[in-house]
Design a protein around this motif. Sequence first.
Motif, PDB file in Angstrom:
ATOM      1  N   GLY A 140       1.074  -1.372   0.106  1.00 51.04           N
ATOM      2  CA  GLY A 140       0.004   0.056  -0.022  1.00 51.04           C
ATOM      3  C   GLY A 140       0.673   1.704  -0.387  1.00 51.04           C
ATOM      4  O   GLY A 140      -0.122   2.099   0.023  1.00 51.04           O
ATOM      5  N   PHE A 141       2.219   1.248  -0.117  1.00 53.08           N
ATOM      6  CA  PHE A 141       3.369   2.541  -0.419  1.00 53.08           C
ATOM      7  C   PHE A 141       4.540   2.461  -1.578  1.00 53.08           C
ATOM      8  O   PHE A 141       4.133   1.152  -1.714  1.00 53.08           O
ATOM      9  N   GLU A 142       4.640   2.895  -1.590  1.00 51.34           N
ATOM     10  CA  GLU A 142       6.165   2.518  -1.694  1.00 51.34           C
ATOM     11  C   GLU A 142       7.507   3.677  -1.135  1.00 51.34           C
ATOM     12  O   GLU A 142       6.568   5.312  -0.926  1.00 51.34           O
ATOM     13  N   ASP A 143       8.571   3.248  -0.998  1.00 49.19           N
ATOM     14  CA  ASP A 143       9.686   4.905  -1.457  1.00 49.19           C
ATOM     15  C   ASP A 143      10.548   5.150  -2.562  1.00 49.19           C
ATOM     16  O   ASP A 143      10.753   4.331  -3.236  1.00 49.19           O
ATOM     17  N   GLU A 144      10.169   6.117  -2.179  1.00 50.02           N
ATOM     18  CA  GLU A 144      10.947   7.430  -2.928  1.00 50.02           C
ATOM     19  C   GLU A 144      12.097   8.000  -2.481  1.00 50.02           C
ATOM     20  O   GLU A 144      12.376   8.254  -2.145  1.00 50.02           O
ATOM     21  N   LYS A 145      13.034   7.124  -3.510  1.00 51.45           N
ATOM     22  CA  LYS A 145      14.918   7.445  -3.241  1.00 51.45           C
ATOM     23  C   LYS A 145      15.422   8.625  -4.410  1.00 51.45           C
ATOM     24  O   LYS A 145      15.485   8.823  -5.363  1.00 51.45           O
ATOM     25  N   PHE A 146      15.814   9.682  -3.214  1.00 47.99           N
ATOM     26  CA  PHE A 146      16.144  10.943  -4.414  1.00 47.99           C
ATOM     27  C   PHE A 146      17.798  11.770  -4.098  1.00 47.99           C
ATOM     28  O   PHE A 146      17.463  11.391  -2.557  1.00 47.99           O
ATOM     29  N   SER A 147      18.074  12.372  -4.618  1.00 52.03           N
ATOM     30  CA  SER A 147      19.052  13.351  -4.498  1.00 52.03           C
ATOM     31  C   SER A 147      18.717  14.929  -4.531  1.00 52.03           C
ATOM     32  O   SER A 147      17.434  14.950  -5.755  1.00 52.03           O
ATOM     33  N   TYR A 148      18.860  15.811  -4.113  1.00 52.94           N
ATOM     34  CA  TYR A 148      18.477  17.178  -4.853  1.00 52.94           C
ATOM     35  C   TYR A 148      19.573  17.862  -4.188  1.00 52.94           C
ATOM     36  O   TYR A 148      20.138  17.826  -3.453  1.00 52.94           O
ATOM     37  N   VAL A 149      19.515  19.278  -4.748  1.00 50.69           N
ATOM     38  CA  VAL A 149      19.912  20.939  -4.164  1.00 50.69           C
ATOM     39  C   VAL A 149      19.274  22.077  -4.136  1.00 50.69           C
ATOM     40  O   VAL A 149      18.110  21.956  -4.855  1.00 50.69           O
ATOM     41  N   ALA A 150      19.346  22.156  -2.718  1.00 47.94           N
ATOM     42  CA  ALA A 150      18.630  23.838  -3.041  1.00 47.94           C
ATOM     43  C   ALA A 150      19.836  25.508  -2.624  1.00 47.94           C
ATOM     44  O   ALA A 150      20.821  24.964  -1.456  1.00 47.94           O
ATOM     45  N   ALA A 151      19.732  25.899  -3.527  1.00 47.38           N
ATOM     46  CA  ALA A 151      21.090  27.023  -3.790  1.00 47.38           C
ATOM     47  C   ALA A 151      19.847  28.511  -3.482  1.00 47.38           C
ATOM     48  O   ALA A 151      19.254  28.411  -4.791  1.00 47.38           O
ATOM     49  N   VAL A 152      20.309  29.300  -2.957  1.00 48.91           N
ATOM     50  CA  VAL A 152      19.586  30.838  -2.535  1.00 48.91           C
ATOM     51  C   VAL A 152      20.694  31.614  -3.638  1.00 48.91           C
ATOM     52  O   VAL A 152      21.904  31.483  -3.203  1.00 48.91           O
ATOM     53  N   ARG A 153      19.944  33.106  -3.261  1.00 49.39           N
ATOM     54  CA  ARG A 153      21.081  34.214  -3.537  1.00 49.39           C
ATOM     55  C   ARG A 153      21.406  35.097  -1.702  1.00 49.39           C
ATOM     56  O   ARG A 153      20.284  34.621  -1.530  1.00 49.39           O
ATOM     57  N   GLY A 154      22.562  35.471  -1.793  1.00 46.66           N
ATOM     58  CA  GLY A 154      21.807  35.703  -0.276  1.00 46.66           C
ATOM     59  C   GLY A 154      22.712  35.019   0.595  1.00 46.66           C
ATOM     60  O   GLY A 154      22.924  33.818   0.808  1.00 46.66           O
ATOM     61  N   GLU A 155      22.607  36.039   1.835  1.00 45.24           N
ATOM     62  CA  GLU A 155      23.015  34.522   3.279  1.00 45.24           C
ATOM     63  C   GLU A 155      21.846  34.460   3.628  1.00 45.24           C
ATOM     64  O   GLU A 155      20.877  35.032   4.509  1.00 45.24           O
ATOM     65  N   TRP A 156      21.251  33.064   4.084  1.00 42.78           N
ATOM     66  CA  TRP A 156      20.749  32.227   5.249  1.00 42.78           C
ATOM     67  C   TRP A 156      21.248  31.497   6.448  1.00 42.78           C
ATOM     68  O   TRP A 156      22.681  31.116   5.609  1.00 42.78           O
ATOM     69  N   PRO A 157      20.680  31.151   6.875  1.00 44.05           N
ATOM     70  CA  PRO A 157      20.870  30.510   8.156  1.00 44.05           C
ATOM     71  C   PRO A 157      21.287  29.413   8.045  1.00 44.05           C
ATOM     72  O   PRO A 157      20.872  28.446   6.088  1.00 44.05           O
ATOM     73  N   ARG A 158      21.852  28.292   8.253  1.00 44.98           N
ATOM     74  CA  ARG A 158      22.694  26.732   7.448  1.00 44.98           C
ATOM     75  C   ARG A 158      22.071  26.098   8.367  1.00 44.98           C
ATOM     76  O   ARG A 158      22.370  26.465   9.788  1.00 44.98           O
ATOM     77  N   ALA A 159      21.830  24.961   8.528  1.00 44.55           N
ATOM     78  CA  ALA A 159      22.258  23.471   9.203  1.00 44.55           C
ATOM     79  C   ALA A 159      23.515  23.221   9.716  1.00 44.55           C
ATOM     80  O   ALA A 159      24.867  23.789   9.612  1.00 44.55           O
ATOM     81  N   ALA A 160      23.784  22.892  11.355  1.00 44.92           N
ATOM     82  CA  ALA A 160      25.103  23.263  11.754  1.00 44.92           C
ATOM     83  C   ALA A 160      25.134  21.436  11.311  1.00 44.92           C
ATOM     84  O   ALA A 160      26.900  20.805  11.332  1.00 44.92           O
ATOM     85  N   ALA A 161      24.536  20.526  10.690  1.00 46.15           N
ATOM     86  CA  ALA A 161      24.538  19.321  10.039  1.00 46.15           C
ATOM     87  C   ALA A 161      23.565  18.434   9.561  1.00 46.15           C
ATOM     88  O   ALA A 161      22.273  18.850   9.745  1.00 46.15           O
ATOM     89  N   ARG A 162      22.862  17.549   8.968  1.00 48.83           N
ATOM     90  CA  ARG A 162      22.400  16.702   7.832  1.00 48.83           C
ATOM     91  C   ARG A 162      22.592  15.381   8.338  1.00 48.83           C
ATOM     92  O   ARG A 162      23.700  14.955   7.875  1.00 48.83           O
ATOM     93  N   VAL A 163      21.018  14.873   8.518  1.00 48.65           N
ATOM     94  CA  VAL A 163      20.883  13.190   8.750  1.00 48.65           C
ATOM     95  C   VAL A 163      21.253  12.555   7.163  1.00 48.65           C
ATOM     96  O   VAL A 163      20.399  12.928   6.433  1.00 48.65           O
ATOM     97  N   LEU A 164      22.216  11.851   7.519  1.00 45.39           N
ATOM     98  CA  LEU A 164      22.690  11.402   6.380  1.00 45.39           C
ATOM     99  C   LEU A 164      21.769   9.315   5.826  1.00 45.39           C
ATOM    100  O   LEU A 164      21.177   9.187   4.448  1.00 45.39           O
ATOM    101  N   ARG A 165      21.114   8.971   6.718  1.00 45.28           N
ATOM    102  CA  ARG A 165      20.518   7.892   6.721  1.00 45.28           C
ATOM    103  C   ARG A 165      19.927   7.885   7.924  1.00 45.28           C
ATOM    104  O   ARG A 165      19.270   7.966   8.877  1.00 45.28           O
ATOM    105  N   HIS A 166      18.421   6.832   7.736  1.00 44.71           N
ATOM    106  CA  HIS A 166      18.045   6.286   8.808  1.00 44.71           C
ATOM    107  C   HIS A 166      19.022   6.311  10.366  1.00 44.71           C
ATOM    108  O   HIS A 166      19.282   4.867   9.967  1.00 44.71           O
ATOM    109  N   PRO A 167      18.225   7.097  11.146  1.00 43.20           N
ATOM    110  CA  PRO A 167      18.779   7.000  12.624  1.00 43.20           C
ATOM    111  C   PRO A 167      18.887   5.853  13.010  1.00 43.20           C
ATOM    112  O   PRO A 167      16.969   5.036  12.663  1.00 43.20           O
TER     113      PRO A 167
END
Length: 324
Positions: free
Chosen positions: A250-277
Amino acid sequence: MTMLPDELRTALDSALARFAPHDLSRATEQLTERYRTGPSAAAPHLRTPADIAAYAAYRMPATYAAAGTAMRMAAAMTPGFAPRTQLDVGGGTGAAVWAAAPVWPSLERVTVVEHDPQIIELGRRLARTAPVRDVTWRRASIDPGLDRPAADLVTMSYALNELPAQRHAGVVRWLAADATMVIVIEPGTPAGYANIVTARETLTGCGLTVVAPCPHDGPCPIRPGRDWCHFSVRLPRTTLHRRVKSGTLGFEDEKFSYVAAVRGEWPRAAARVLRHPQKRKGLVSLRLCTAEEGVRDVVVSKRQGELYRLARDVDWGDDWPAAE
């Protein structure tokens, strides 16, 4: 689990109901085989209305889920960004149009660039009930020589892999021209990740700042051939969707890669979780991408109090507030 909007689900089911399920299943099997055997997407091989409907059933829910997830991650890093215009390049049946609207209710006008007239026709029908009513479909191939409208938000989902690799950098530079935010999404495969690496390097070279998923603008710390950066989103399958895909779950898992980039200065994450904890009694193991130390594995124990409670709730793809 990411659900299609009721309006889109109803419109898609109505479009699919015009065809016999066995015709849709046969067309979907052919599309699936083309995805597996070649680098290009199935869209250029579509011939009949049943092919177009099968393409929408096969890819639109997954594209909507992946695009929506990437957009929400980007929006979380850019508070106050309120785009009024969107350009969706290689937009297919318009999944990214539907995905962007709930993330940025400020959107007023969208232009979709798509080369296949039958796909445009179906996309227009589906978009009649979309939250953004001013949607223009432009029939054109992806070409940096194409004069395109300026847009605050520029998106490209699962289309870069349809182009020869030597054209990728030029296309991404074209996407970035006059845009405030650019989001590029590719399949969550080693090849898709390699395309995102190229897109990421090109966007930073154009003066944009990466806000998701990376916590930095430096070189990707993942070694090619050993791993790749990708994420996953779970989406439900309707009864018709299961029948078209010959699926039992009744479900499916879609795996994807992406990048989002913007102009100007914005806050960033200190880190990103790369796998299922990995969650065990009193411990949570996290694989993180960090700005200072690249990819590192961290174990958070119950003794760490609030940090542990945070780790219990974090998911694959989420930002992580501390590298320690």
